[in-house]
Design a protein around this motif. Structure first.
Motif, mmCIF file in Angstrom:
data_model
loop_
_atom_site.group_PDB
_atom_site.id
_atom_site.type_symbol
_atom_site.label_atom_id
_atom_site.label_comp_id
_atom_site.label_asym_id
_atom_site.label_seq_id
_atom_site.Cartn_x
_atom_site.Cartn_y
_atom_site.Cartn_z
ATOM 1 N N GLU A 213 6.333 -8.049 -0.792
ATOM 2 C CA GLU A 213 5.791 -7.185 -1.851
ATOM 3 C C GLU A 213 4.390 -6.642 -1.555
ATOM 4 O O GLU A 213 4.142 -5.446 -1.783
ATOM 5 N N PRO A 214 3.447 -7.471 -1.097
ATOM 6 C CA PRO A 214 2.090 -6.939 -0.890
ATOM 7 C C PRO A 214 2.029 -5.777 0.101
ATOM 8 O O PRO A 214 1.053 -5.023 0.113
ATOM 9 N N ASN A 215 3.068 -5.612 0.936
ATOM 10 C CA ASN A 215 3.065 -4.570 1.965
ATOM 11 C C ASN A 215 3.737 -3.273 1.519
ATOM 12 O O ASN A 215 3.767 -2.302 2.288
ATOM 13 N N LEU A 216 4.270 -3.246 0.309
ATOM 14 C CA LEU A 216 5.124 -2.131 -0.102
ATOM 15 C C LEU A 216 4.353 -1.040 -0.836
ATOM 16 O O LEU A 216 3.486 -1.326 -1.652
ATOM 17 N N GLY A 217 4.710 0.207 -0.540
ATOM 18 C CA GLY A 217 4.239 1.335 -1.337
ATOM 19 C C GLY A 217 2.804 1.744 -1.118
ATOM 20 O O GLY A 217 2.213 2.370 -1.993
ATOM 21 N N HIS A 218 2.221 1.429 0.032
ATOM 22 C CA HIS A 218 0.829 1.814 0.277
ATOM 23 C C HIS A 218 0.726 3.236 0.839
ATOM 24 O O HIS A 218 -0.227 3.951 0.530
ATOM 25 N N ASP A 219 1.681 3.627 1.663
ATOM 26 C CA ASP A 219 1.680 4.989 2.193
ATOM 27 C C ASP A 219 2.394 5.945 1.242
ATOM 28 O O ASP A 219 1.897 7.030 0.946
ATOM 29 N N ILE A 254 4.363 0.584 -5.813
ATOM 30 C CA ILE A 254 3.240 1.432 -5.430
ATOM 31 C C ILE A 254 2.037 0.514 -5.213
ATOM 32 O O ILE A 254 1.706 -0.310 -6.072
ATOM 33 N N ASN A 255 1.411 0.629 -4.033
ATOM 34 C CA ASN A 255 0.236 -0.200 -3.687
ATOM 35 C C ASN A 255 0.514 -1.695 -3.840
ATOM 36 O O ASN A 255 -0.330 -2.455 -4.318
ATOM 37 N N GLY A 256 1.728 -2.103 -3.454
ATOM 38 C CA GLY A 256 2.081 -3.518 -3.498
ATOM 39 C C GLY A 256 2.402 -4.042 -4.878
ATOM 40 O O GLY A 256 2.582 -5.257 -5.057
ATOM 41 N N ILE A 257 2.498 -3.167 -5.864
ATOM 42 C CA ILE A 257 2.738 -3.571 -7.259
ATOM 43 C C ILE A 257 4.108 -3.075 -7.707
ATOM 44 O O ILE A 257 4.438 -1.898 -7.529
ATOM 45 N N GLU A 258 4.902 -3.969 -8.300
ATOM 46 C CA GLU A 258 6.189 -3.568 -8.861
ATOM 47 C C GLU A 258 5.942 -2.723 -10.110
ATOM 48 O O GLU A 258 5.253 -3.148 -11.033
ATOM 49 N N VAL A 320 -2.183 2.058 -11.264
ATOM 50 C CA VAL A 320 -2.160 2.571 -9.891
ATOM 51 C C VAL A 320 -2.571 4.041 -9.843
ATOM 52 O O VAL A 320 -3.175 4.494 -8.861
ATOM 53 N N MET A 321 -2.284 4.785 -10.912
ATOM 54 C CA MET A 321 -2.643 6.204 -10.908
ATOM 55 C C MET A 321 -4.136 6.427 -11.104
ATOM 56 O O MET A 321 -4.692 7.420 -10.631
#
Length: 338
Positions: A213-219, A254-258, A320-321
């Motif tokens: 999870e911490p690696n997801l949605g950063h790009d 997004i940015n590691g957050i569900e 996140v926004m």
């Protein structure tokens, strides 16, 4: 310096944790969500916060409320999601519906958690999961104010990339060994009275939350698709391209957050009852109270038309926004100050 001027910079204890500027931003944000659905002729609905049934999910604890109904005491539950009641509406009316409402999950406090938070949930008749992913993409674009590209990442592939083993075929001992190798010690999910599927899923959840999870949605905002079957909850199941059984659902990160959780909805009353009863058996093994099953939902499920549904954490998406680091920045009063 006078006493009044020396204390004027300190907030009084009654003050909100959210600034006025953020409150104005939040109001516009929620207004934009409503406008999105109005433009698509999706009906806004309102369902009860209190229910006679609770959520049987082992990992979601309902908040109990003691009420008096017709002069008799009863235990009701604040909903963890409007899902059950909204499906009753959908089975009756068979039109697209959405709701923005507070939901409640006991003992959830932290940087990204609060006992009470705001959820957006909507259902689209005759939508596939791909259709729902497309509409989610359109909503994000409307809120961001520009087109948004989302990546699609299979659960299996994400797990193998960041953990190094196949989540659907690895043995229990291999999952435990990898967890211990990554310093995730002090956990024991090998209760002999529990099913192998539940034990496997407990290790998978631990590894996914800490290593993936911490690696997801950063790009790019990332959809994790094709989850293990033990996570199906109220979703259908199917076979993936390798022939492994998977749950027909996705989650947005997004940015590691569900941020969001979507299902291709299961419309099968007996199958839902079996899942709820299995949940309650698992709750009993974990020393948790068994929850009343929603008989209205069971009855409505057989009349539910093919559909997909999705729940979005409004507070987290606003976080996140706006670049907020803590949920307290986007809500007025967290549970500890409510």
């Amino acid at each position: 310096m006078s006493q009044s001027s020396s204390t004027s910079s300190h907030k009084p204890n009654y003050a909100p944790t959210m600034t006025l500027a953020m409150a104005q931003q939040r109001a516009k944000f929620i207004g934009d969500i409503r406008q999105f659905f109005i433009s698509r002729q999706v009906l806004e609905v309102q369902t009860p916060l209190l229910s006679q049934a609770g959520n049987t999910d082992t990992f979601l604890q309902s908040v109990a409320a003691h009420v008096t109904y017709q002069d008799r005491p009863y235990t009701y539950y604040l909903h963890t999601s409007p899902e059950f009641a909204m499906k009753r509406l959908l089975a009756s009316w068979q039109v697209p519906i959405y709701q923005i409402c507070p939901v409640f999950r006991d003992n959830e406090i932290g940087v990204r958690h609060n006992i009470e938070f705001t959820m957006l949930e909507w259902y689209q008749p005759n939508y596939s999961l791909d259709d729902m992913a497309g509409e989610l993409n359109e909503l994000l674009a409307a809120l961001y104010g520009h087109p948004v590209v989302m990546s699609h990442y299979r659960y299996v592939d994400a797990f193998m990339d960041f953990v190094g083993i196949h989540p659907l075929t690895a043995s229990l001992s291999a999952l435990q060994a990898v967890a211990e190798d990554r310093g995730l010690i002090g956990f024991d999910f090998n209760d002999a009275d529990d099913s192998e599927e539940n034990r496997r899923q407990s290790w998978l959840d631990l590894l996914f939350s800490h290593a993936v999870e911490p690696n997801l949605g950063h790009d790019l905002p990332t959809l994790i698709i094709e989850y293990p079957p033990a996570t199906a909850a109220l979703a259908k199941t199917a076979l993936d391209k390798e022939g492994n059984k998977i749950a027909k659902r996705f989650e947005l990160y997004i940015n590691g957050i569900e941020i969001a959780n979507a299902y291709d909805e299961l419309a099968d009353g007996p199958a839902l009852r079996e899942r709820f009863e299995q949940d309650n058996q698992l709750r009993q093994r974990h020393g948790l109270p068994q929850m009343p099953i929603d008989e209205h939902l069971i009855a409505a499920s057989d009349d539910l038309i093919p559909c997909s549904g999705i729940a979005v954490g409004v507070d987290r998406l606003l976080m996140v926004m706006t670049g907020a680091k803590n949920l307290e920045e986007v809500i007025a009063f967290p549970s500890g100050q409510a």
